[in-house]
Each structure stands twice: as C-alpha cells, then as structure tokens.
Design a protein around this motif. Structure first.
Motif, short mmCIF file in Angstrom:
data_model
loop_
_atom_site.label_atom_id
_atom_site.label_comp_id
_atom_site.label_asym_id
_atom_site.label_seq_id
_atom_site.Cartn_x
_atom_site.Cartn_y
_atom_site.Cartn_z
N GLY A 1 35.69 14.34 23.87
CA GLY A 1 37.14 14.33 23.76
C GLY A 1 37.78 15.24 24.80
N LEU A 2 37.15 16.41 24.99
CA LEU A 2 37.67 17.34 25.98
C LEU A 2 37.61 16.72 27.38
CD1 LEU A 2 38.74 20.24 25.93
CD2 LEU A 2 36.47 21.03 26.58
N ILE B 1 37.78 13.52 28.13
CA ILE B 1 38.87 12.55 28.23
C ILE B 1 40.19 13.27 28.45
CG2 ILE B 1 40.15 10.75 27.01
CD1 ILE B 1 37.64 10.21 25.36
N PHE B 2 40.43 14.27 27.63
CA PHE B 2 41.68 15.01 27.68
C PHE B 2 41.93 15.60 29.07
CE2 PHE B 2 44.03 19.02 26.49
CZ PHE B 2 45.23 18.39 26.26
N SER C 1 38.61 4.47 25.87
CA SER C 1 37.98 5.32 24.86
C SER C 1 38.32 4.81 23.46
CB SER C 1 38.41 6.77 25.03
OG SER C 1 39.74 6.97 24.63
N LEU D 1 32.14 9.64 21.14
CA LEU D 1 32.98 10.23 20.10
C LEU D 1 32.80 9.51 18.77
CD1 LEU D 1 36.44 11.12 21.63
CD2 LEU D 1 35.00 12.57 20.22
N ALA E 1 31.35 16.39 18.86
CA ALA E 1 32.59 15.63 18.90
C ALA E 1 33.63 16.29 19.80
CB ALA E 1 33.16 15.47 17.49
N VAL E 2 33.39 17.54 20.16
CA VAL E 2 34.39 18.25 20.96
C VAL E 2 34.29 17.87 22.44
CG1 VAL E 2 35.14 20.52 21.74
CG2 VAL E 2 34.56 20.16 19.34
N PRO F 1 29.37 19.52 14.64
CA PRO F 1 30.79 19.38 15.00
C PRO F 1 31.02 19.43 16.52
CG PRO F 1 30.47 21.19 13.44
CD PRO F 1 29.13 20.66 13.76
N VAL G 1 29.97 14.57 11.96
CA VAL G 1 30.83 15.71 12.24
C VAL G 1 30.45 16.92 11.39
CG1 VAL G 1 32.66 15.08 10.64
CG2 VAL G 1 33.22 16.32 12.71
N PHE G 2 29.87 16.70 10.21
CA PHE G 2 29.49 17.84 9.37
C PHE G 2 28.21 18.48 9.88
CE2 PHE G 2 32.52 15.92 6.53
CZ PHE G 2 33.11 17.03 5.92
N GLY H 1 34.18 7.29 24.90
CA GLY H 1 34.69 6.76 23.64
C GLY H 1 33.59 6.51 22.62
N GLN I 1 31.58 11.35 15.40
CA GLN I 1 32.40 11.51 14.20
C GLN I 1 31.58 11.32 12.94
OE1 GLN I 1 35.41 8.76 13.06
NE2 GLN I 1 36.00 10.16 11.44
#
Lengths: 294, 314
Positions: free
Chosen positions: A264-265, A267-268, A226, A246, A260-261, A257, A253-254, A243, A250
């Motif tokens: 990552g979630l 991967i986590f 990633s 994400l 982007a969550v 948003p 992101v404005f 990866g 990014q």
C-alpha cells in the motif's frame, strides 16, 4: 522539453523530488532480477519452512504466507504496476488524442456523438462496469485463456476504454481554439493537407496539455489496477502486483500486519509522486507561469 | 427549463437502454451459463436434459430475443429471480440497499460537511499553516488506495488496539453493535470522501475570494462571516455540487472496495457477487438501478447549479 521548461520543472521542489522518486522506482523495478540473484531467493517459489518470517538479514521485509521474500515480490510487483500504469496511460492518451482531434476537426454529428459518448462514460459508475469488463471470458471472444501476459494486456485495454475521456476533452477544446488561430487559418488558406495541418500546427501546441493529463493519469491507473487486482479481477497470482499482494495480506492481517503496509505504501508513494510530477510539469510547460511568479 | 429537463430525461433513457443491452451482452460473455453450472453441480444430467433445460429457460434463443424478453419483463416491474440467493431479485436488492444506505448516508453527509468546512477555512488564508495541512490531507486522500486505508485502520483499531471489530455485519441486534461495526468502514469512507470536497471547495473559494465584489462587500463593512458565507460560498458552490452529485450516485452503487475490505453486505458487494456469479437478473437489476440513479443525480446536480447561478439560465 526546452531547457527553460526543465529549469522551471526542477525549480518546483516537490516535482523534482517526485521525479527522482519515480526514477528510483523504475530503476528498482528494472533491477528486480539482479536483486533476486544477489539475494539468492526466488520470488515465485514457495518455501514452506519460512512462512511469515519477521524482517531479518536474509529477508529485509520478511516473507509472505508461502515463504516468499516480500521485498523481492514488492520489486517484481513494481514491474507489473508501473508497466500497467504507463501502458494504460499512454493507450488512453493515444485514443483520447485521436478522438479529440476527430471531434474538433470534423465537428457536427461526429463531434456530437463522440462527446456524448464521453459524457456518458464520465457520468456512469465506473467500478461496476469495470467489473463486468474484467469478468468477460476471453475464451468466448476467441482469445487464449490463462496466459499471464494476457492479464496485463487485458487490464490495460479495460482501463483505456474508460481512460481516454479526459485527454479527448482537453484535446478537443485546445484543438478548437488552435484551429481558430491565425496561423492555423493561414495554413489552411495556403492549402496545407489535413494530416500536415493537424501534425505540424495543432499537435505541437497540444503536447503540453496532453503530457500533463497523461502524467496525472498514470497515478490514477495504478490505483485502478490495484483495485481490480485487489478484487481478484486484475493480475492473477503467482505474478505479484501491488494490488494482489494487498489482497493476500489482508487475509493474514492478524498474523502479519506489516505485510499489508508495504504494498500500500508503494502504491501511495507512486501515486503521490506522479500527481506532484504532473502538477510540476503543468507549471513547467506553461510559459505564463514564469511571468506570474515574479 | 422544462424542455431542458425533458431532453435530458430522454437522453438518460436512451443511455440506460443502450447500457442495459451492453451489460446483458457482456454478462453473456462471462464463463459458465446457468446450465453449465447445473451440469457441474449434478453430473447425472445428460446432454438431452441440458438441452431441455436450456429450452425451458429460453437459453437456446439468440441473445437479442433473450434481451428483449428480459427488458419487457423489467419494464412491467418483473425482475425475475436471483439464482445465487434463490429469492426474488428485488428483495435481495432491497436488503443490500438498506445496508449500503446505513453505511453511506451518514458518511456522505459527514464528509461533505467536514470537507466543505475545511476547504473554506483553508481558502481564507492560502499558504497558511491550515491551508498546507488541508492540502496535504486532500492530496493524501485522493492518492491513497481506499482498501489500503481500510486495512491500516483494521491494523490499528482491530489488530493492535482490539477496540473495534475488523469487519462483518453486526452480529447482534441493537444500536451499539451497529455503531461498532459501522465505525471503521465509516471512518475510511469519511476520510476519503472529505478529501475531494476539501480540494474542490478550497480551489473554488480561493477563486471566488479574488473577485471585486468581495472587496466591495468588505469595503462596505460586511462582517467576514457574511462575506464568506453569503458572498463567496454561493459563487464557489458549482464544483462542490458536482462532487455531491457524483457522491449521491454512490449511495446506490455502494462502496464496493470498502464493503469488500470490511465484509459489509451492501450494494457494491452484491453487484460484484451477482456479476461474477453469473446471476443475470440480479446483476442487471442492480446495474440498471445504479445507472438510473447516477444519471438522475447528475441531472439534479445540473438543475441545482442552474438554480444557484443565474448566468447558466440562458
């Protein structure tokens, strides 16, 4: 795994849950084309009239900046990330096993050179070297450029170049102690050939250690993949990986948003699950764990 | 002891030499040499011009002799010019190094202090509520992609709350601008960094507290504070020092991922840009500096461990 070891694994609450999560992720990744068919979207074709849609019935997680369905890209990303994770972990384990066994069996100079090489790889800052390797032009090595599958193989190779050290050290240490055991010495005395000795007597006793280290490596590899994809050096768009999704998200992101969550979630959760599964596997494959718990 | 240091220094020098050649050769395998780039930038260059330029820059020489010329210069302190930044490589490097240190020095110290403290507190009552909390934080910290944590913090503090800038170097002079721009990358690095300190400290302290000398210390009435800090902590410090040694090395190599997320112009970003931009002199200088500091940090960590643990002195 014996049935007693399986029972121990399942008794490890977090480990069992993690295994279920990993299985579910693998199934979801495998079924990605079916889901795509059922939903009637294509995760690769831009749909510029539906850019950055919020979650809705047709797009459960919304769409990205090219109007592609995020849930589908997440599922296709899982195929890439999980494949890289498994393949690179297995490749690292195979190299590590071979190098560790060679170091333990031959000893002397070969042992010293291999282990200093391992020390060197551990001591050096990995990320700059990964970047150098990832930036190498395959064309100059006589390989074809711009082939999607090559991205995948290349990243697996790069990660494996760094990834074998842990398994090699574990293998060498365990193999040295096994070779000193009476049953191994008896096999040598009875004239067992080297392959037979290593395969029949040493390898089975190594399996538990190597399996645990490999499981823990999978999570690590998914993180490295990633990172490389995030930096634009791993899997190239339009093929989605968690990866590169994400990295895309990014920049926006404005505007969006939540885009982007999710990657990552994913991967986590995957990395946490492999870490717990690895710990549970370590407990399950260690017969002494049962004794110490009572 | 001295012979050990000498031997390790020699080993490190050999490693650096091998690594510098490997890096040189690998960068040569990347697409586009300086002359290719020049041709792309100015289509009027003829093939003869290109050949003359190649000869002028020594690019027509075989790789090994080019490497030797570079190495001879580097050993005399001549690192050449950075092509990307059109300035001497060591000047470009100096700026990035300062930026990295401004970000990494405070966060490294903070994460070590907080992480070790949390680890000690957790180890005092294994399986207590605090232990589970610390364990969860540590586990999350090592399982989380660092750029994701950075993005989440941007979403919270820059997008939703609008309290802090989403990234970039400070846009105006003054301490306040520096602090607001350092806050989010600093927070990201501290949280991720303290995870490994907490994990290692907790495991080592639980081990150390099981020893009989701890029971002896308690039996003769030593206060708990003294038992923890004077009896258990020194015995638990070996793995903590290993982590600190690895951390120390990243002061120079920078934190590429966090620097990339927050557009912070530090060493990580510099190394990345230099390698991808085919900026030989800059990339090699940065890589060599990183490798040398990493190897020295490892050596220092080993020496510190020997100083603390007499059993390692044999």
């Amino acid at each position: 795994m014996s049935s007693r070891a399986l029972a121990r694994f399942l008794a490890h609450g977090a480990g069992a849950i993690s295994a279920v999560i990993l299985l579910a992720l693998a199934l979801a990744a495998l079924s990605a084309p079916l889901v795509a068919h059922a939903m009637g979207h294509d995760p690769f074709t831009p749909d510029l009239f539906n850019r950055l849609q919020p979650p809705s019935a047709t797009h459960p997680l919304g769409t990205d900046e090219l109007g592609r369905d995020l849930l589908l890209r997440l599922l296709y990303g899982a195929r890439v990330s999980l494949t890289v994770g498994l393949a690179a972990a297995l490749a690292s384990a195979a190299i590590g096993l071979a190098i560790g066994l060679a170091a333990a069996w031959f000893g002397g100079l070969i042992d010293a050179v291999l282990m200093r090489l391992a020390d060197g790889l551990i001591a050096l800052p990995a990320l700059p070297l990964l970047i150098v390797l990832a930036a190498v032009d395959p064309g100059q090595l006589g390989l074809p450029r711009d082939v999607a599958a090559l991205d995948l193989i290349r990243i697996v190779v790069i990660i494996a170049i760094f990834g074998w050290v842990k398994v090699a050290r574990i293998t060498r240490g365990a193999a040295l102690s096994i070779l000193r055991m009476d049953y191994a010495r008896a096999a040598i005395a009875l004239g067992a050939s080297t392959p037979r000795l290593l395969w029949r007597h040493v390898a089975p006793n190594l399996a538990a250690h190597v399996a645990v280290a490999t499981t823990l490596t999978v999570g690590n590899v998914i993180l490295v993949e990633s990172v490389l994809s995030f930096l634009g050096l791993g899997i190239q768009p339009p093929t989605p990986s968690w990866g590169n999704m994400l990295a895309n998200a990014q920049e926006l992101v404005f505007a969006a948003p939540m885009a982007a969550v999710w990657p990552g979630l994913a991967i986590f959760i995957t990395v946490v699950a492999t870490n717990f599964a690895g710990d549970a596997l370590a407990d399950a494959l260690d017969p002494r764990a049962e004794l110490s718990r009572t | 002891m001295l012979s050990l240091i000498g031997q390790r220094l020699l080993q490190s020098a050999v490693t650096v030499a091998i690594l510098s050649f490997a890096a040189y050769a690998l960068i040569g395998l990347m697409p586009g040499d300086p002359i290719d780039l020049a041709i792309a930038g100015d289509p009027r260059l003829s093939a003869e011009d290109a050949a003359r330029l190649r000869a002028l820059h020594g690019l027509d020489q075989p790789l090994v002799s080019r490497y030797l010329a570079w190495a001879a210069g580097a050993l005399q302190g001549q690192f050449g010019f950075s092509r990307l930044f059109a300035a001497p490589a060591h000047e470009v490097l100096g700026n990035a190094l300062l930026n990295s240190l401004a970000l990494l020095l405070p966060t490294t110290i903070l994460s070590a202090l907080i992480g070790v403290t949390l680890g000690i507190l957790a180890a005092r009552r294994p399986r207590g509520a605090l232990d589970y909390t610390v364990n969860a934080i540590a586990f999350a910290g090592i399982s989380m992609p660092s750029f994701w944590l950075g993005i989440l913090l941007i979403i919270l503090f820059a997008v939703t709350l609008g309290w802090l800038p989403a990234g970039g170097p400070p846009d105006q002079p003054g301490l306040a601008a520096w602090l607001t721009h350092l806050a989010l990358p600093g927070l990201t690095l501290t949280v991720l960094g303290l995870a490994s300190y907490a994990r290692q400290t907790r495991a080592a302290m639980i081990d150390a507290l099981r020893n009989l000398y701890i029971r002896t210390a308690r039996a003769k009435g030593a206060p708990e504070r003294r038992v923890i800090l004077n009896h258990a902590l020194p015995n638990a410090s070996i793995p903590i020092i290993t982590v600190a040694g690895l951390d120390f090395a990243t002061l120079v190599s920078g934190a590429l991922i966090v620097e990339a997320v927050f557009a912070w112009p530090g060493m990580g970003k510099l190394i990345y840009d230099a390698i991808l931009g085919n900026d030989y002199n800059l990339a090699l200088l940065a890589l060599m500096l990183t490798a040398i500091v990493t190897l020295l940090a490892n050596l220092l960590a080993d020496l510190a461990q020997i100083a603390i643990d007499p059993r390692l002195r044999s």
